[in-house]
Design an enzyme around this catalytic site. Structure first.
Site, PDB file in Angstrom:
ATOM      1  N   ASP A  56       0.811  -1.210   0.038  1.00  0.00           N
ATOM      2  CA  ASP A  56       0.055   0.258  -0.010  1.00  0.00           C
ATOM      3  C   ASP A  56       1.073   1.094   0.130  1.00  0.00           C
ATOM      4  OD1 ASP A  56      -2.146   1.576   0.095  1.00  0.00           O
ATOM      5  OD2 ASP A  56      -3.015   0.882   2.110  1.00  0.00           O
ATOM      6  N   ASP A  57       0.730   1.914  -1.146  1.00  0.00           N
ATOM      7  CA  ASP A  57       1.515   3.319  -0.978  1.00  0.00           C
ATOM      8  C   ASP A  57       3.225   3.213  -0.880  1.00  0.00           C
ATOM      9  OD1 ASP A  57      -0.814   4.935  -0.719  1.00  0.00           O
ATOM     10  OD2 ASP A  57      -0.974   5.491   0.524  1.00  0.00           O
ATOM     11  N   CYS A 106      -5.602   3.583  -4.620  1.00  0.00           N
ATOM     12  CA  CYS A 106      -5.455   2.173  -3.061  1.00  0.00           C
ATOM     13  C   CYS A 106      -7.452   1.477  -3.780  1.00  0.00           C
ATOM     14  CB  CYS A 106      -6.131   2.482  -2.162  1.00  0.00           C
ATOM     15  SG  CYS A 106      -6.646   1.385  -1.104  1.00  0.00           S
ATOM     16  N   ARG A 143      -7.007  -2.129  -6.925  1.00  0.00           N
ATOM     17  CA  ARG A 143      -7.577  -3.038  -5.849  1.00  0.00           C
ATOM     18  C   ARG A 143      -8.825  -3.950  -6.777  1.00  0.00           C
ATOM     19  NH1 ARG A 143      -5.285  -3.044  -0.756  1.00  0.00           N
ATOM     20  NH2 ARG A 143      -4.150  -1.379  -0.052  1.00  0.00           N
ATOM     21  N   LYS A 154      -6.007  -5.574   4.210  1.00  0.00           N
ATOM     22  CA  LYS A 154      -6.455  -4.121   3.989  1.00  0.00           C
ATOM     23  C   LYS A 154      -7.675  -4.594   2.495  1.00  0.00           C
ATOM     24  CE  LYS A 154      -6.675   0.162   2.239  1.00  0.00           C
ATOM     25  NZ  LYS A 154      -5.486   1.518   1.931  1.00  0.00           N
ATOM     26  N   HIS A 207     -11.156  -2.711   1.434  1.00  0.00           N
ATOM     27  CA  HIS A 207     -11.643  -1.360   0.354  1.00  0.00           C
ATOM     28  C   HIS A 207     -11.811  -0.960  -0.815  1.00  0.00           C
ATOM     29  CE1 HIS A 207      -9.308   3.140   0.938  1.00  0.00           C
ATOM     30  NE2 HIS A 207     -10.956   2.643   1.413  1.00  0.00           N
ATOM     31  N   HIS A 245       1.111   2.779   4.605  1.00  0.00           N
ATOM     32  CA  HIS A 245       0.179   3.391   4.072  1.00  0.00           C
ATOM     33  C   HIS A 245      -0.410   4.107   5.807  1.00  0.00           C
ATOM     34  CE1 HIS A 245      -4.285   4.997   4.100  1.00  0.00           C
ATOM     35  NE2 HIS A 245      -3.707   4.639   3.097  1.00  0.00           N
ATOM     36  N   ASP A 286      -0.120  -0.592  -4.950  1.00  0.00           N
ATOM     37  CA  ASP A 286      -1.468  -0.855  -5.586  1.00  0.00           C
ATOM     38  C   ASP A 286      -1.026   1.366  -6.273  1.00  0.00           C
ATOM     39  OD1 ASP A 286      -0.768   1.385  -3.211  1.00  0.00           O
ATOM     40  OD2 ASP A 286      -3.089   0.499  -1.931  1.00  0.00           O
ATOM     41  N   ASN A 287       0.147   2.086  -6.054  1.00  0.00           N
ATOM     42  CA  ASN A 287      -0.151   3.036  -6.436  1.00  0.00           C
ATOM     43  C   ASN A 287       1.543   3.384  -6.128  1.00  0.00           C
ATOM     44  OD1 ASN A 287      -1.983   4.157  -4.771  1.00  0.00           O
ATOM     45  ND2 ASN A 287      -0.234   4.192  -4.050  1.00  0.00           N
ATOM     46  N   LYS A 326       1.302   9.084  -6.475  1.00  0.00           N
ATOM     47  CA  LYS A 326      -0.440   8.855  -6.186  1.00  0.00           C
ATOM     48  C   LYS A 326      -0.827   9.645  -6.553  1.00  0.00           C
ATOM     49  CE  LYS A 326      -3.282   7.492  -2.161  1.00  0.00           C
ATOM     50  NZ  LYS A 326      -2.960   6.987  -0.674  1.00  0.00           N
TER      51      LYS A 326
END
Length: 583
Positions: free
Chosen positions: A57-58, A95, A99, A154, A156, A246, A352-353, A395
């Site tokens: 994540d991130d 995010c 996903r 996660k 989301h 994240h 994810d980014n 992002k």
């Protein structure tokens, strides 16, 4: 999704599973993907691979060792050395959209997730805040083919709007709010997790024992699901979306201590160091140009000593979270080996980014000790620029810094020895994961599911890369997020920020997007603009109403000192980027 639809999904999945378990089911070629009859037949006759998809994540493009980082990641290094590294693989810039694309094989708006899953716009097909009825997940495709399915991490993608894991094909699931690292961490929504559809206290023994750290706890759950699959006598598809890295970024104190002081050289020097390593390994062309930093970035050499110490600590926390995630992956690999499952498990690792510049150049820290359960670490623009080396932006954006992800593929039994340790240089996207896994699993992607017509997959399989075959793509790759947009067609990339004119880059000679060729090739720009417009019109890409969703990348140091021109800044401050407080 309501309860009735959840039951319908489960009933349809069970019925299909009983039919398919009687024999293997061939996967028809998609419009973009030539069939691999010999390889597919062999895969069906042999033991089909287990699959673990790891999503970070991130995390920026260059934050792990195989992609140029100074952060030690020995376990990911080993997976890359014995597997494949993809040099031009892409996510969807944010995010929830990423996903949704990963899980469904559709672009975000097609999957109902054009924005975060908190954004629901009635009447607009691309902003449903949930996985749309026109989409199916990898779990729903592989489960009827006999796979055990599970996820821990996660989610989301619309649990609050009717699409939790249990409703979309996962046998087992344990999901939590993003940014959760410790069992007694305060914060809204962080007092519980959801296990198979029921809530459990975050600090309860069934979630994890003692003072756990999220990366370790999530791997423990993943290994538990491996054991359950073995008991059931099934291959497994497991989805492991880590909390790391994240915001609020957290890590164990002893891990943070290992990195304190290691970032005092500053973001500019460390960025140049990463860039040189990328060129040396061939990840980036030897003649590539490192783009200038944005004018919002601070000049490290002009910062007071106290500010340097503060920024060093922020990045030390981030590096510790990456390092501890790598350690958890090492535990996962060791446990797979102990169970005799590692060689026939395809592990895919991605982000994810791009790195996250939210909170601006100052970043945030919150309460001491920084990186502890009461702190509030945002790394900010300066370190995000390092994390996305060698690319521009972050992002939210469709420039390479927002959408380029590492992709490591490990599968000892399935990746030909002659290509292990090499790089795959053809462009790919998260929408390619579904067709790849469906092909390898011998699973059928449905035209209808639960009484709904299902959109065809938007991607193409990259399974051929495991045999060293070149990958082809008959249609471009597309992006749209918050009005930022892009299209990649072969070597050409057309990209624009919201309200700004299109820019055109030749990615074969300028991967870092430093030379805009739109004026020199208006015919190519016009053709690709039409490609994007045609795609958007048929893909539920609704107009984005706001240029800024939550702010711009600028800020003030927590002590009250203003950034900008002079002591800290590189020049006049401009609005340069969104910094939506989200995902």
């Amino acid at each position: 999704m309501n309860i009735v639809k959840s039951v319908l999904r489960a009933t349809a999945t069970t019925a299909t599973a009983l039919a398919l378990l009687a024999g293997p089911c061939a996967l028809p070629a998609t419009a973009q993907t030539p069939a691999r009859p010999a390889a597919l037949a062999a895969a069906q006759q042999a033991k089909r691979p287990n699959v673990i998809v790891i999503l970070v994540d991130d995390m920026g493009f260059s934050d792990i060792g195989p992609y140029g980082s100074e952060i030690p990641t020995p376990n990911l290094d080993a997976l890359a050395a014995n597997g494949l590294r993809f040099t031009q693989f892409y996510n969807s810039a944010r995010c929830s959209p990423s996903r949704a694309s990963l899980l469904t094989g559709l672009y975000p708006h097609e999957a109902g997730m054009g924005g975060l899953d908190s954004i629901v716009r009635p009447g607009l097909g691309g902003f449903q805040g949930r996985l749309a009825d026109r989409a199916v997940t990898i779990a729903e495709v592989l489960k009827p083919a006999g796979y055990f399915t599970g996820m821990a991490g996660k989610w989301h993608v619309g649990a609050q709007h009717g699409t939790p894991p249990k409703a979309v094909g996962f046998d087992r699931s344990m999901f939590q709010k993003g940014g959760t690292y410790f069992p007694d961490q305060p914060g809204k929504g962080r007092t519980f997790v959801t296990i198979d559809g029921r809530q459990a206290r975050l600090d309860s023994p069934e979630v994890g024992k003692g003072e756990w750290y999220a990366s370790d706890m999530l791997v423990d759950w993943t290994v538990r699901f491996v054991d359950e699959a073995k008991v059931a006598g099934k291959p497994f598809f497991l989805y492991l979306p880590f909390t790391a890295v994240h915001f609020p970024v957290m890590a164990p104190a002893d891990e943070i201590a290992k990195f304190k002081g290691k970032y005092m050289a500053g973001w500019d020097q460390l960025r140049r160091d990463r860039f040189e390593r990328q060129k040396k390994t061939g990840l980036i062309a030897a003649d590539a140009t490192l783009p200038d930093v944005l004018p919002e970035a601070y000049d490290w050499d002009k910062l007071p000593a106290a500010d340097k110490e503060r920024f060093d600590t922020i990045m030390a926390v981030y590096a510790a979270a990456i390092s501890r995630m790598d350690k958890a992956i090492g535990t996962l690999v060791a446990d797979l080996k102990a169970r005799g499952e590692f060689d026939n498990t395809l592990i895919l690792f991605m982000s994810d980014n791009g790195g996250n510049a939210e909170s601006g150049p100052d970043g945030r820290t919150g309460a001491a000790p920084w990186g502890g359960k009461y702190s509030n670490i945002f790394v900010g623009l300066n370190w995000a620029t390092l994390q996305n080396t060698p690319f521009r932006y972050f992002k939210h954006y469709a420039e390479e810094g927002g959408i380029a992800t590492p992709l490591i593929a490990s599968w000892p039994a399935g990746i030909d020895a002659k290509v292990r340790g090499t790089m795959v240089r053809e462009p790919g996207h998260l929408v390619d994961v579904m067709p790849t896994l469906a092909e390898l699993a011998g699973a059928k992607y449905p035209a209808r599911f639960d009484g709904h017509d299902i959109r065809p997959m938007s991607g193409r399989s990259f399974a051929g890369a495991f045999d060293g075959k070149p990958l082809t793509r008959s249609v471009p790759i597309f992006w749209e997020h918050e009005g930022n947009k892009a299209v990649r067609d072969g070597k050409w990339k057309l990209v624009a920020q919201f309200g700004a004119p299109w820019q055109l880059y030749d990615m074969s000679t300028d991967r870092t997007e430093t030379r805009d060729l739109a004026a020199a090739h208006p015919d190519i720009a016009a053709r690709m603009t039409q490609q994007w417009n045609d795609w958007a019109a048929k893909s539920f890409v609704d107009p984005w109403p706001n240029k800024v969703d939550g702010g711009v990348i600028k800020g003030r140091l927590e002590g009250g000192k203003a950034p900008g021109k002079g002591k800290h800044g590189k020049g006049k401050r401009k609005r340069a980027a969104q910094a939506a407080a989200g995902a």
